[in-house]
Design a protein around this motif. Structure first.
Motif, PDB file in Angstrom:
ATOM      1  N   TYR A  10       0.268  91.459  73.389  1.00  0.00           N
ATOM      2  CA  TYR A  10       0.275  91.973  74.179  1.00  0.00           C
ATOM      3  C   TYR A  10      -0.088  91.995  75.768  1.00  0.00           C
ATOM      4  CZ  TYR A  10      -0.513  95.594  69.938  1.00  0.00           C
ATOM      5  OH  TYR A  10       0.108  95.764  68.850  1.00  0.00           O
ATOM      6  N   PRO A  11       0.601  92.936  76.589  1.00  0.00           N
ATOM      7  CA  PRO A  11       0.662  91.803  77.630  1.00  0.00           C
ATOM      8  C   PRO A  11      -0.727  92.123  78.611  1.00  0.00           C
ATOM      9  CG  PRO A  11       2.146  92.926  78.346  1.00  0.00           C
ATOM     10  CD  PRO A  11       1.616  92.934  76.522  1.00  0.00           C
ATOM     11  N   TRP A  12      -1.093  93.550  78.103  1.00  0.00           N
ATOM     12  CA  TRP A  12      -2.368  93.800  78.348  1.00  0.00           C
ATOM     13  C   TRP A  12      -3.336  94.711  77.294  1.00  0.00           C
ATOM     14  CZ3 TRP A  12      -3.677  93.173  83.608  1.00  0.00           C
ATOM     15  CH2 TRP A  12      -2.002  93.071  84.060  1.00  0.00           C
ATOM     16  N   HIS A  13      -4.570  94.737  78.088  1.00  0.00           N
ATOM     17  CA  HIS A  13      -5.460  95.401  76.478  1.00  0.00           C
ATOM     18  C   HIS A  13      -6.010  96.739  77.966  1.00  0.00           C
ATOM     19  CE1 HIS A  13      -6.062  91.256  73.868  1.00  0.00           C
ATOM     20  NE2 HIS A  13      -5.110  92.675  74.391  1.00  0.00           N
ATOM     21  N   TYR A  14      -6.323  97.879  76.621  1.00  0.00           N
ATOM     22  CA  TYR A  14      -6.780  98.890  77.280  1.00  0.00           C
ATOM     23  C   TYR A  14      -8.454  99.155  77.268  1.00  0.00           C
ATOM     24  CZ  TYR A  14      -2.233  99.233  79.716  1.00  0.00           C
ATOM     25  OH  TYR A  14      -0.819  98.987  79.998  1.00  0.00           O
ATOM     26  N   LEU A  15      -9.298  99.053  77.851  1.00  0.00           N
ATOM     27  CA  LEU A  15     -10.799  99.560  77.299  1.00  0.00           C
ATOM     28  C   LEU A  15     -11.414 100.589  77.478  1.00  0.00           C
ATOM     29  CD1 LEU A  15      -9.547  96.000  78.057  1.00  0.00           C
ATOM     30  CD2 LEU A  15     -12.461  96.100  77.380  1.00  0.00           C
ATOM     31  N   ARG A  16     -11.621 101.194  76.080  1.00  0.00           N
ATOM     32  CA  ARG A  16     -12.618 102.234  76.237  1.00  0.00           C
ATOM     33  C   ARG A  16     -14.457 102.654  77.398  1.00  0.00           C
ATOM     34  NH1 ARG A  16     -13.842 104.181  70.445  1.00  0.00           N
ATOM     35  NH2 ARG A  16     -15.132 105.739  71.874  1.00  0.00           N
ATOM     36  N   PRO A  17     -14.588 102.601  77.423  1.00  0.00           N
ATOM     37  CA  PRO A  17     -15.994 102.964  78.542  1.00  0.00           C
ATOM     38  C   PRO A  17     -16.634 102.619  77.417  1.00  0.00           C
ATOM     39  CG  PRO A  17     -14.272 105.083  79.055  1.00  0.00           C
ATOM     40  CD  PRO A  17     -14.094 104.405  78.306  1.00  0.00           C
ATOM     41  N   GLY A  18     -17.568 100.986  77.879  1.00  0.00           N
ATOM     42  CA  GLY A  18     -18.662 100.153  77.174  1.00  0.00           C
ATOM     43  C   GLY A  18     -17.874  99.648  75.924  1.00  0.00           C
ATOM     44  N   ALA A  19     -17.154  99.543  76.135  1.00  0.00           N
ATOM     45  CA  ALA A  19     -15.831  98.413  74.643  1.00  0.00           C
ATOM     46  C   ALA A  19     -15.584  96.979  75.801  1.00  0.00           C
ATOM     47  CB  ALA A  19     -14.836  98.903  74.543  1.00  0.00           C
ATOM     48  N   ARG A  20     -15.794  96.069  74.910  1.00  0.00           N
ATOM     49  CA  ARG A  20     -15.537  94.990  75.064  1.00  0.00           C
ATOM     50  C   ARG A  20     -14.785  93.995  74.288  1.00  0.00           C
ATOM     51  NH1 ARG A  20     -21.485  91.689  75.199  1.00  0.00           N
ATOM     52  NH2 ARG A  20     -22.758  93.460  76.920  1.00  0.00           N
ATOM     53  N   ARG A  21     -13.522  93.347  74.721  1.00  0.00           N
ATOM     54  CA  ARG A  21     -12.975  92.927  73.495  1.00  0.00           C
ATOM     55  C   ARG A  21     -13.420  91.886  72.592  1.00  0.00           C
ATOM     56  NH1 ARG A  21      -7.814  90.520  77.544  1.00  0.00           N
ATOM     57  NH2 ARG A  21     -10.007  89.556  78.658  1.00  0.00           N
ATOM     58  N   LYS A  22     -13.968  91.116  72.888  1.00  0.00           N
ATOM     59  CA  LYS A  22     -15.321  90.138  72.374  1.00  0.00           C
ATOM     60  C   LYS A  22     -16.262  91.121  71.231  1.00  0.00           C
ATOM     61  CE  LYS A  22     -18.238  86.235  72.038  1.00  0.00           C
ATOM     62  NZ  LYS A  22     -18.574  85.574  72.906  1.00  0.00           N
ATOM     63  N   GLY A  23     -16.248  90.837  70.331  1.00  0.00           N
ATOM     64  CA  GLY A  23     -16.725  91.458  69.257  1.00  0.00           C
ATOM     65  C   GLY A  23     -15.525  92.936  69.161  1.00  0.00           C
ATOM     66  N   GLY A  24     -15.201  93.297  69.929  1.00  0.00           N
ATOM     67  CA  GLY A  24     -14.308  94.995  69.736  1.00  0.00           C
ATOM     68  C   GLY A  24     -13.383  94.951  68.503  1.00  0.00           C
ATOM     69  N   ILE A  25     -12.519  95.953  68.493  1.00  0.00           N
ATOM     70  CA  ILE A  25     -12.136  95.558  67.321  1.00  0.00           C
ATOM     71  C   ILE A  25     -10.325  96.733  67.829  1.00  0.00           C
ATOM     72  CG2 ILE A  25     -10.990  97.491  65.288  1.00  0.00           C
ATOM     73  CD1 ILE A  25     -14.199  97.333  63.906  1.00  0.00           C
ATOM     74  N   LEU A  26      -9.051  96.360  68.186  1.00  0.00           N
ATOM     75  CA  LEU A  26      -7.882  96.352  67.942  1.00  0.00           C
ATOM     76  C   LEU A  26      -7.331  97.568  68.179  1.00  0.00           C
ATOM     77  CD1 LEU A  26      -5.375  95.940  70.438  1.00  0.00           C
ATOM     78  CD2 LEU A  26      -4.604  95.112  68.454  1.00  0.00           C
ATOM     79  N   GLY A  27      -7.375  98.925  68.065  1.00  0.00           N
ATOM     80  CA  GLY A  27      -6.948 100.431  68.089  1.00  0.00           C
ATOM     81  C   GLY A  27      -8.002 101.484  67.586  1.00  0.00           C
ATOM     82  N   ILE A  28      -9.725 100.343  68.462  1.00  0.00           N
ATOM     83  CA  ILE A  28     -10.959 101.006  68.265  1.00  0.00           C
ATOM     84  C   ILE A  28     -11.330 101.050  69.530  1.00  0.00           C
ATOM     85  CG2 ILE A  28     -12.924 102.037  66.856  1.00  0.00           C
ATOM     86  CD1 ILE A  28     -11.662 100.724  64.325  1.00  0.00           C
TER      87      ILE A  28
END
Length: 100
Positions: A10-28
């Motif tokens: 994916y060229p971009w990742h869209y993050l929820r407020p308070g979320a991080r990519r590191k340790g986060g789950i794609l789709g949640i």
């Protein structure tokens, strides 16, 4: 909601407020496309007035959906001592509520 550069998939990742990519789950916690974000927002009924999609909202919503252990136990059929749930049929069925 924010976005960061993505990866090879994916060229971009869209993050929820308070979320991080590191340790986060794609789709949640973060998403790979705008379509995934739209589906999540519709599924969680995020209106940006009362709900914003913050990761803390998931922890607050989970107990309310399931109820307390006592509320869950009251909803479940109560087994008798032999482990069988009572049948609500028979001549005594109308008196069962009073006997209980």
């Amino acid at each position: 909601w924010t976005y960061k550069t993505g990866d090879l998939e994916y060229p971009w990742h869209y993050l929820r407020p308070g979320a991080r990519r590191k340790g986060g789950i794609l789709g949640i916690d973060y998403f790979g496309s705008e379509e995934q974000v739209r589906e999540f927002v519709e599924r969680k009924k995020i209106d940006l007035v009362t709900t914003f999609g913050h990761v803390d909202e998931d922890a607050q919503a989970a107990p309310a959906e399931k109820g307390t252990r006592r509320q869950q136990a009251l909803k479940a059929p109560s087994p008798d001592q032999a482990g069988y749930a009572p049948s609500w049929r028979g001549p005594w069925a109308q008196s069962w509520a009073q006997l209980r």
